[in-house]
Design an enzyme around this catalytic site. Structure first.
Site, PDB file in Angstrom:
ATOM      1  N   LYS A  75       4.245   0.792   9.323  1.00 27.37           N
ATOM      2  CA  LYS A  75       4.391   2.085   8.664  1.00 27.37           C
ATOM      3  C   LYS A  75       3.737   3.203   9.475  1.00 27.37           C
ATOM      4  O   LYS A  75       4.248   4.320   9.517  1.00 27.37           O
ATOM      5  CB  LYS A  75       3.739   2.030   7.271  1.00 27.37           C
ATOM      6  CG  LYS A  75       4.646   1.406   6.236  1.00 27.37           C
ATOM      7  CD  LYS A  75       3.957   1.331   4.892  1.00 27.37           C
ATOM      8  CE  LYS A  75       2.993   0.180   4.878  1.00 27.37           C
ATOM      9  NZ  LYS A  75       2.384  -0.048   3.561  1.00 27.37           N
ATOM     10  N   ARG A 128       4.693 -12.865   9.929  1.00 28.21           N
ATOM     11  CA  ARG A 128       5.294 -11.544   9.749  1.00 28.21           C
ATOM     12  C   ARG A 128       6.684 -11.539  10.339  1.00 28.21           C
ATOM     13  O   ARG A 128       6.916 -12.173  11.365  1.00 28.21           O
ATOM     14  CB  ARG A 128       4.522 -10.524  10.584  1.00 28.21           C
ATOM     15  CG  ARG A 128       3.375  -9.877   9.978  1.00 28.21           C
ATOM     16  CD  ARG A 128       2.788  -8.876  10.968  1.00 28.21           C
ATOM     17  NE  ARG A 128       3.138  -7.530  10.563  1.00 28.21           N
ATOM     18  CZ  ARG A 128       2.584  -6.920   9.523  1.00 28.21           C
ATOM     19  NH1 ARG A 128       1.679  -7.527   8.787  1.00 28.21           N
ATOM     20  NH2 ARG A 128       2.940  -5.705   9.197  1.00 28.21           N
ATOM     21  N   GLU A 155       0.880  -1.166   0.000  1.00 22.12           N
ATOM     22  CA  GLU A 155       0.000   0.000   0.000  1.00 22.12           C
ATOM     23  C   GLU A 155       0.917   1.216   0.000  1.00 22.12           C
ATOM     24  O   GLU A 155       1.809   1.308   0.853  1.00 22.12           O
ATOM     25  CB  GLU A 155      -0.874  -0.012   1.260  1.00 22.12           C
ATOM     26  CG  GLU A 155      -1.933   1.041   1.236  1.00 22.12           C
ATOM     27  CD  GLU A 155      -2.812   1.012   2.489  1.00 22.12           C
ATOM     28  OE1 GLU A 155      -3.466   2.025   2.747  1.00 22.12           O
ATOM     29  OE2 GLU A 155      -2.827  -0.014   3.202  1.00 22.12           O
TER      30      GLU A 155
END
Ligand code: ATP
Ligand code: MG
Length: 555
Positions: A268, A258, A34
């Site tokens: 982020k 992850r 993204e």
């Protein structure tokens, strides 16, 4: 990459699919960032995995910007993401944008409405939440669930045409309000958002939700293996449901753990706070776990790829020791970085039996690990700088450096003996006086004297000045994101120490940003873009040894 290691579970799946002729043996993965921030070390893991799998099995990887949320996305991020992927050493087959599929996704939604599998809901968010149930209690049907296909088609067209304000209506999939999987309780497909999009401008005021956009985008591109992180496991039944009901290309989703590093945050949203609130100088601050931060710090792309390979692919979340990443860069720079001498905390040393004004050129090997790195010249004279802590007035036993009456070797040069020293009124040593043994020159030492210690130095009249930035871990606790309270309160106050005037060999005046060195006995350093021709700036990439491992033992 080590060839001996056994296959990870994703490689096993891909090999099985190839053996069984699934998709004709074709492998197409994607990396779907993204564009709402810079890439971090967790993304690097995902990139190495997606691109690495495709490379290994003669496949390809798409770069797809998951830009379905108009509010947070920016072109600056798109550009940085592309640069970072290429820096890591990978090239995508196609550069794609989920926003390019908006028209197709809209048609998919219409198809589901026509099949009686989607409906427009006028409920407010809190009304929707109230009927959602809990993991142990089934939800209840919305009063709008049984609208006719015609009415839904009209209302959805009106949503698209901008007839309603934000939040007035949503489009929902008609799945099962009693499903034990909350994600299947009539999930939202579209919401109204009158917002400008970085690529589609004002063409749309309805935007698809992640769950409706992601799998359908995979399917449109004919992605064979859609790899994501574990939090999407409960989304997988919905991923499959949309594809099945739409009867489109059957992409499949696979999940791995992850990457999480200790003493680091990899989100982020959190990294953006550090930037915006001035805890760091920007996304590329050398303390940031972003790829641009690591690049500026002096990490090489190959050290990060090696790290990703060594971390492996796990099915369960765990915290990886940042020491492993540091080990990977240290190991690589040991082989590749030229050695130079730099003095951070200088004290003057005068060699009383070496003629004042005389100089001598010494031969210095650039890298004992790599003969092809060649040799350089280092200038010697009677006045040098050495590190202040290489001298002790009252040294303990086994202090193999300088103190009254002690011998030490000067790297590339001679054995010296400390004869005396001077202090200022405050008690600080100002000058150390030594004699040297002319017959002890490195490479042709006939002195017969054995000294245990070797120290680095620079010639005072020849040294250049440099700024050195000593970086340490950004957080002082192992898992800042899991601590109670604001994660920013755990920022390590000593994560940056600036040495405004270090002395370095004059050859370092000509460095280019990104040049890497080992400063003998001090660590690995990389020239910063802030360097100027008369004042280079160096960032410490990593210390020579894992100093934190020692701290832990002490505590
Ligand atoms: P963040 O929480 O930092 O915003 P994200 O998952 O929302 O991360 P995306 O841009 O959506 O960020 O991620 C792009 C791809 O990178 C996704 O496939 C995602 O699963 C993967 N990814 C993100 N963070 C990690 C991580 N820590 N470890 C492994 N893969 C990750
Ligand atoms: Mg995300």
């Amino acid at each position: 990459m080590s060839e001996e290691r056994s296959l990870n579970f994703l490689e096993q799946i891909v090999e099985e699919d190839i053996t069984n002729g699934v998709n004709g043996g074709r492998v197409l993965t994607r990396f779907p960032p993204e564009p709402n921030g810079y890439l971090h070390i967790g993304h690097a893991k995902s990139i190495c995995l997606n691109f690495g799998l495709a490379q290994k099995y003669n496949g390809q990887t798409n770069l797809r910007f998951d830009d379905t949320n108009p509010v947070t996305e920016e072109t600056e991020y798109v550009e940085s993401i592309k640069a970072d992927i290429q820096w890591l050493g990978f090239q995508w087959a196609n550069e794609l944008y989920a926003s390019d599929y908006f028209a197709q996704l809209y048609e998919f939604a219409v198809t589901l409405i026509k099949k009686g599998l989607a409906y427009v809901d006028d409920s407010t968010p809190s009304e929707i939440a109230a009927l959602k149930g809990t993991p142990t209690e089934p939800g209840k049907n919305s009063p709008y669930r049984d609208r006719s296909v015609e009415e839904n088609l009209q209302l959805f067209a009106d949503m698209k045409a901008g007839k309603y304000p934000d939040g007035a209506k949503v489009l929902r999939a008609k799945v099962d309000m009693a499903s034990p999987n909350m994600h299947l309780r009539d999930p939202l497909m579209y919401r109204i958002k009158h917002a400008h999009h970085h690529r589609t401008g004002d063409a749309w005021c309805i935007y698809p939700m992640y769950d409706f956009a992601h799998g359908q985008s995979d399917s449109i591109e004919h992605i064979t293996h859609s790899i994501c992180t574990l939090e999407f496991v409960p989304h997988r039944p919905l991923y499959d449901w949309f594809i099945e009901k739409l009867e489109i290309f059957p992409s499949h989703q696979y999940e791995f753990a992850r990457l999480a590093l200790n003493y680091t945050v990899t989100s982020k949203r959190k990294l953006l706070q550090l930037v915006n609130e001035g805890y760091v100088s920007g996304w590329d601050d050398p303390r940031m776990p972003t790829l641009s931060g690591y690049r500026r710090r002096g990490y090489t792309p190959s050290s990060i790829r090696t790290f990703a390979e060594r971390v492996g692919v796990q099915k369960r979340d765990n915290l990886i020791d940042v020491g492993l990443l540091e080990f990977c860069i240290r190991e690589e720079l040991n082989k590749s970085a030229n050695r130079v001498m730099a003095v951070m905390d200088p004290v003057k040393l005068v060699i009383t039996n070496y003629p004042e004004g005389q100089t001598e050129t010494l031969d210095a090997e650039n890298n004992p690990e790599d003969e092809s790195a060649g040799h350089r010249n280092v200038t010697f004279s009677n006045t040098l700088y050495i590190e202040r802590d290489d001298f002790m007035e009252n040294p303990p036993k086994k202090f193999f450096r300088l103190g009254p009456g002690l011998f030490v070797r000067l790297k590339y040069a001679y054995i010296i003996k400390c004869e005396s020293f001077e202090k200022d009124a405050a008690g600080n040593v100002t000058t150390i006086y030594c004699t040297y043994l002319p017959e002890s020159r490195s490479g042709g030492d006939t002195s017969g004297i054995n000294v245990k210690g070797t120290i680095h130095w620079v010639s005072a009249a020849h040294a250049a000045k440099a700024e050195v930035r000593l970086y340490d871990r950004l957080f002082s606790v192992e898992n800042p994101a899991s601590e109670e309270g604001d994660f920013k309160s755990f920022v390590n106050p000593n994560s940056l120490k600036v040495v405004p005037e270090a002395y370095v060999e004059p050859s370092l005046l000509n460095v280019k940003a990104g040049d890497r060195f080992q400063f003998l006995r001090l660590g690995y350093f990389c020239a910063d873009p802030d360097s100027t021709p008369d004042k280079p700036v160096f960032n410490r990439t990593v210390t020579l040894k894992d100093t934190w491992a020692k701290e832990k033992v002490k505590n």
